[in-house]
Design a protein around this motif. Structure first.
Motif, PDB file in Angstrom:
ATOM      1  N   GLU A 276     126.960 -43.333 -54.143  1.00 22.01           N
ATOM      2  CA  GLU A 276     125.834 -44.220 -54.437  1.00 22.01           C
ATOM      3  C   GLU A 276     124.887 -43.627 -55.481  1.00 22.01           C
ATOM      4  N   GLY A 277     125.082 -42.366 -55.835  1.00 25.29           N
ATOM      5  CA  GLY A 277     124.226 -41.734 -56.836  1.00 25.29           C
ATOM      6  C   GLY A 277     122.776 -41.643 -56.401  1.00 25.29           C
ATOM      7  N   PHE A 278     122.538 -41.373 -55.111  1.00 27.44           N
ATOM      8  CA  PHE A 278     121.170 -41.432 -54.589  1.00 27.44           C
ATOM      9  C   PHE A 278     120.238 -40.458 -55.293  1.00 27.44           C
ATOM     10  N   PHE A 279     120.662 -39.194 -55.391  1.00 25.61           N
ATOM     11  CA  PHE A 279     119.774 -38.196 -55.998  1.00 25.61           C
ATOM     12  C   PHE A 279     119.477 -38.547 -57.452  1.00 25.61           C
ATOM     13  N   ALA A 280     120.508 -38.925 -58.207  1.00 23.50           N
ATOM     14  CA  ALA A 280     120.318 -39.284 -59.616  1.00 23.50           C
ATOM     15  C   ALA A 280     119.392 -40.487 -59.743  1.00 23.50           C
ATOM     16  N   ARG A 281     119.596 -41.471 -58.917  1.00 21.07           N
ATOM     17  CA  ARG A 281     118.791 -42.695 -58.985  1.00 21.07           C
ATOM     18  C   ARG A 281     117.355 -42.438 -58.536  1.00 21.07           C
ATOM     19  N   TRP A 282     117.189 -41.576 -57.533  1.00 19.16           N
ATOM     20  CA  TRP A 282     115.836 -41.164 -57.121  1.00 19.16           C
ATOM     21  C   TRP A 282     115.128 -40.523 -58.309  1.00 19.16           C
ATOM     22  N   THR A 283     115.809 -39.633 -59.015  1.00 21.68           N
ATOM     23  CA  THR A 283     115.225 -38.934 -60.153  1.00 21.68           C
ATOM     24  C   THR A 283     114.735 -39.903 -61.227  1.00 21.68           C
ATOM     25  N   VAL A 284     115.617 -40.778 -61.699  1.00 21.02           N
ATOM     26  CA  VAL A 284     115.220 -41.663 -62.805  1.00 21.02           C
ATOM     27  C   VAL A 284     114.253 -42.744 -62.347  1.00 21.02           C
ATOM     28  N   SER A 285     114.252 -43.061 -61.062  1.00 20.15           N
ATOM     29  CA  SER A 285     113.303 -44.058 -60.552  1.00 20.15           C
ATOM     30  C   SER A 285     111.866 -43.570 -60.675  1.00 20.15           C
ATOM     31  N   ILE A 286     111.688 -42.266 -60.694  1.00 20.47           N
ATOM     32  CA  ILE A 286     110.359 -41.684 -60.871  1.00 20.47           C
ATOM     33  C   ILE A 286     110.062 -41.413 -62.345  1.00 20.47           C
ATOM     34  N   LEU A 287     111.072 -41.003 -63.115  1.00 21.46           N
ATOM     35  CA  LEU A 287     110.843 -40.586 -64.499  1.00 21.46           C
ATOM     36  C   LEU A 287     110.837 -41.726 -65.514  1.00 21.46           C
ATOM     37  N   TRP A 288     111.721 -42.694 -65.382  1.00 25.74           N
ATOM     38  CA  TRP A 288     111.977 -43.594 -66.496  1.00 25.74           C
ATOM     39  C   TRP A 288     111.243 -44.933 -66.524  1.00 25.74           C
ATOM     40  N   PRO A 289     110.629 -45.407 -65.430  1.00 28.10           N
ATOM     41  CA  PRO A 289     109.822 -46.626 -65.580  1.00 28.10           C
ATOM     42  C   PRO A 289     108.753 -46.480 -66.657  1.00 28.10           C
ATOM     43  N   GLU A 290     108.188 -45.290 -66.761  1.00 31.84           N
ATOM     44  CA  GLU A 290     107.186 -45.009 -67.781  1.00 31.84           C
ATOM     45  C   GLU A 290     107.774 -45.147 -69.186  1.00 31.84           C
ATOM     46  N   VAL A 334     123.143 -41.392 -64.221  1.00 36.84           N
ATOM     47  CA  VAL A 334     122.685 -42.788 -64.191  1.00 36.84           C
ATOM     48  C   VAL A 334     123.121 -43.530 -65.452  1.00 36.84           C
ATOM     49  N   LEU A 335     123.075 -42.879 -66.599  1.00 36.76           N
ATOM     50  CA  LEU A 335     123.550 -43.519 -67.829  1.00 36.76           C
ATOM     51  C   LEU A 335     125.040 -43.838 -67.733  1.00 36.76           C
ATOM     52  N   ASN A 336     125.784 -42.966 -67.069  1.00 31.83           N
ATOM     53  CA  ASN A 336     127.204 -43.228 -66.843  1.00 31.83           C
ATOM     54  C   ASN A 336     127.400 -44.427 -65.920  1.00 31.83           C
ATOM     55  N   ARG A 337     126.597 -44.505 -64.876  1.00 31.48           N
ATOM     56  CA  ARG A 337     126.688 -45.619 -63.941  1.00 31.48           C
ATOM     57  C   ARG A 337     126.298 -46.940 -64.600  1.00 31.48           C
ATOM     58  N   ALA A 338     125.265 -46.884 -65.442  1.00 31.28           N
ATOM     59  CA  ALA A 338     124.734 -48.116 -66.037  1.00 31.28           C
ATOM     60  C   ALA A 338     125.541 -48.585 -67.241  1.00 31.28           C
ATOM     61  N   LEU A 387     119.188 -50.337 -66.603  1.00 30.55           N
ATOM     62  CA  LEU A 387     118.555 -49.157 -66.009  1.00 30.55           C
ATOM     63  C   LEU A 387     117.742 -49.532 -64.783  1.00 30.55           C
ATOM     64  N   GLU A 388     116.983 -50.610 -64.878  1.00 28.60           N
ATOM     65  CA  GLU A 388     116.155 -51.001 -63.741  1.00 28.60           C
ATOM     66  C   GLU A 388     117.014 -51.378 -62.527  1.00 28.60           C
ATOM     67  N   ALA A 389     118.240 -51.801 -62.774  1.00 26.59           N
ATOM     68  CA  ALA A 389     119.154 -52.099 -61.667  1.00 26.59           C
ATOM     69  C   ALA A 389     119.525 -50.826 -60.904  1.00 26.59           C
ATOM     70  N   GLN A 390     119.376 -49.667 -61.552  1.00 27.32           N
ATOM     71  CA  GLN A 390     119.667 -48.384 -60.904  1.00 27.32           C
ATOM     72  C   GLN A 390     118.463 -47.816 -60.157  1.00 27.32           C
ATOM     73  N   PHE A 391     117.277 -48.313 -60.463  1.00 27.70           N
ATOM     74  CA  PHE A 391     116.073 -47.763 -59.844  1.00 27.70           C
ATOM     75  C   PHE A 391     116.010 -48.089 -58.357  1.00 27.70           C
ATOM     76  N   ILE A 392     115.402 -47.194 -57.610  1.00 23.90           N
ATOM     77  CA  ILE A 392     115.139 -47.375 -56.188  1.00 23.90           C
ATOM     78  C   ILE A 392     113.629 -47.423 -56.011  1.00 23.90           C
ATOM     79  N   THR A 393     113.123 -48.359 -55.254  1.00 27.06           N
ATOM     80  CA  THR A 393     111.683 -48.449 -55.064  1.00 27.06           C
ATOM     81  C   THR A 393     111.172 -47.240 -54.291  1.00 27.06           C
ATOM     82  N   ARG A 394     109.910 -46.937 -54.477  1.00 28.74           N
ATOM     83  CA  ARG A 394     109.313 -45.819 -53.739  1.00 28.74           C
ATOM     84  C   ARG A 394     109.340 -46.076 -52.235  1.00 28.74           C
ATOM     85  N   GLU A 395     109.194 -47.328 -51.861  1.00 25.92           N
ATOM     86  CA  GLU A 395     109.274 -47.660 -50.443  1.00 25.92           C
ATOM     87  C   GLU A 395     110.643 -47.299 -49.871  1.00 25.92           C
ATOM     88  N   LYS A 396     111.706 -47.605 -50.622  1.00 21.91           N
ATOM     89  CA  LYS A 396     113.064 -47.286 -50.164  1.00 21.91           C
ATOM     90  C   LYS A 396     113.308 -45.775 -50.152  1.00 21.91           C
TER      91      LYS A 396
END
Length: 411
Positions: A276-290, A334-338, A387-396
């Motif tokens: 599921e790429g959890f760690f990678a998706r957690w990382t970019v969910s914090i870094l890349w929205p900006e 994440v770039l590979n996944r997306a 990319l946004e399809a890979q993001f995980i919300t902070r709540e999740k």
């Protein structure tokens, strides 16, 4: 190969030609060469002496200074002569090595001679910290002239991702996340890592024990192996003689290849190895929205007729993120996944770029680069959507990790 060369050529043209205008550049990179992360009584597992676990070395500083010079030359049609005008925004993880890396890189990007001057004589006369200074001032500032800092060296604010925010734990202690602790255990139990460890122990166990003084069975622990290879790579980058390995019959070239094989496996199979790429998706969910926000702000400003407008935070010309090997590896995952882009190992000072370009039809595309390789060119709308399809919300993330963060960290 033909398609790759075409993409590389198109990317070069888009930097150079007005009909494919560069509008914004984001760079995320790993820190430069450092000391081993684990040192016992001032020594690593190979008997090499160090004085600061994990600290950036002189070689690491040079790596980033040279990166800064390269980037200034490559983007010479887009950089400003100085940072005046809010052209640069910088973030870093809260480690000495990442902060020093980006400062070193910025000294290359805006080299001595580019900082602002103090043109007003009255300001210059008042710009000293001394009480009861003798008439004429102290000699240490008598010859400053209009320069703010000698040699017109520039300074840079670095905005930190701090450990106070639990969503930043992927930098500091990912195992504080209950879900990832289990993912880590599952990943190192998979055949690829388990077989590597078994094979290494059989081939090097006795020699490792002689060199380090540790029992052979210590190699059954994943982190013992990690620190061993980490120390070896740090020593090789620092030009150490590596006498103990040589005295114990270790072929340095062969062992170096083995160390990098493990490091690559550590990044992509241990940290980022779950389906599921959890760690990678957690990382970019914090870094890349900006980063997406900056691109959207740039596009909106252009369409409003403000193409020459730049400011420090909401509309930078360049944004630089100083991070780690695993962070960059997570981003490549994440770039590979997306987009299906190839994943590459992330040695010291490697960098990832997103360039936002506009053509003469006012169409925006993102050029994704790793080092000097163009991984792909993607229309901005597709880039954002995938990319946004890979993001995980902070709540999740909080739910999966068992975090109970202060509400201030939920945004």
């Amino acid at each position: 190969m033909k398609n790759f060369l075409t993409l590389l050529f198109v990317s070069f043209l888009c930097v150079q030609l007005a009909n494919c205008e560069l509008r914004f550049v984001f760079s995320q990179f790993r820190h430069g060469a450092r000391q081993p992360a684990h040192i016992h009584n001032g020594m690593d597992d190979f008997g090499e002496r160090w004085d600061g676990p994990g600290e950036l070395t002189e070689a690491g500083k040079r790596m980033h200074f040279l990166l800064g010079q390269r980037n200034r030359q490559y983007y010479k049609g887009f950089t400003t002569k100085s940072k005046i005008g809010g052209s640069v925004y910088i973030r870093s993880s809260d480690y000495n090595r990442t902060m020093e890396s980006v400062q070193s890189q910025m000294q290359g990007f805006f080299p001595p001679g580019t900082a602002a001057l103090i043109n007003n004589k009255k300001t210059r006369d008042l710009a000293h910290p001394f009480i009861n200074a003798p008439k004429g001032g102290w000699k240490i500032y008598d010859n400053m002239g209009m320069t703010t800092i000698k040699d017109r060296v520039e300074t840079f604010p670095v905005h930190l991702w701090t450990s106070a925010n639990p969503f930043h734990e992927f930098f500091f202690n990912a195992f504080a996340c209950k879900a990832f602790l289990q993912i880590h255990k599952d990943n190192i139990a998979k055949p690829k890592i388990a077989n590597f460890m078994k094979k290494f122990k059989a081939e090097y166990g006795e020699r490792f024990s002689k060199i380090s003084g540790k029992p052979i069975d210590a190699l059954d622990n994943y982190w013992t192996l990690f620190h061993l290879f980490d120390a070896f790579i740090s020593g090789m980058y620092d030009g150490r003689d590596m006498k103990k390995p040589l005295e114990n019959g270790i072929d340095l070239k062969k062992f170096n290849a083995t160390a990098f094989e493990f490091a690559n496996m550590d990044i992509f199979d241990q940290w980022n190895g779950d389906d599921e790429g959890f760690f990678a998706r957690w990382t970019v969910s914090i870094l890349w929205p900006e980063v997406i926000m900056w691109m959207e702000n740039r596009i909106a400003a252009d369409k409003a007729g403000n193409k020459a407008e730049y400011n420090t935070y909401t509309l930078p010309r360049f944004a630089f993120f100083s991070t780690h090997d695993v962070t960059v590896g997570s981003c490549l995952t994440v770039l590979n996944r997306a987009f299906g882009f190839k994943k590459y190992y992330t040695p010291f000072a490697t960098d990832l770029f997103f360039e936002l370009h506009a053509n003469d039809k006012n169409e925006y595309k993102v050029h994704v680069k790793y080092q000097s390789l163009t991984l792909g060119v993607v229309p901005f709308a597709e880039f954002k959507q995938k990319l946004e399809a890979q993001f995980i919300t902070r709540e999740k993330i909080a739910e999966r990790c068992g975090f109970k963060p202060d509400p201030i960290f939920m945004h």
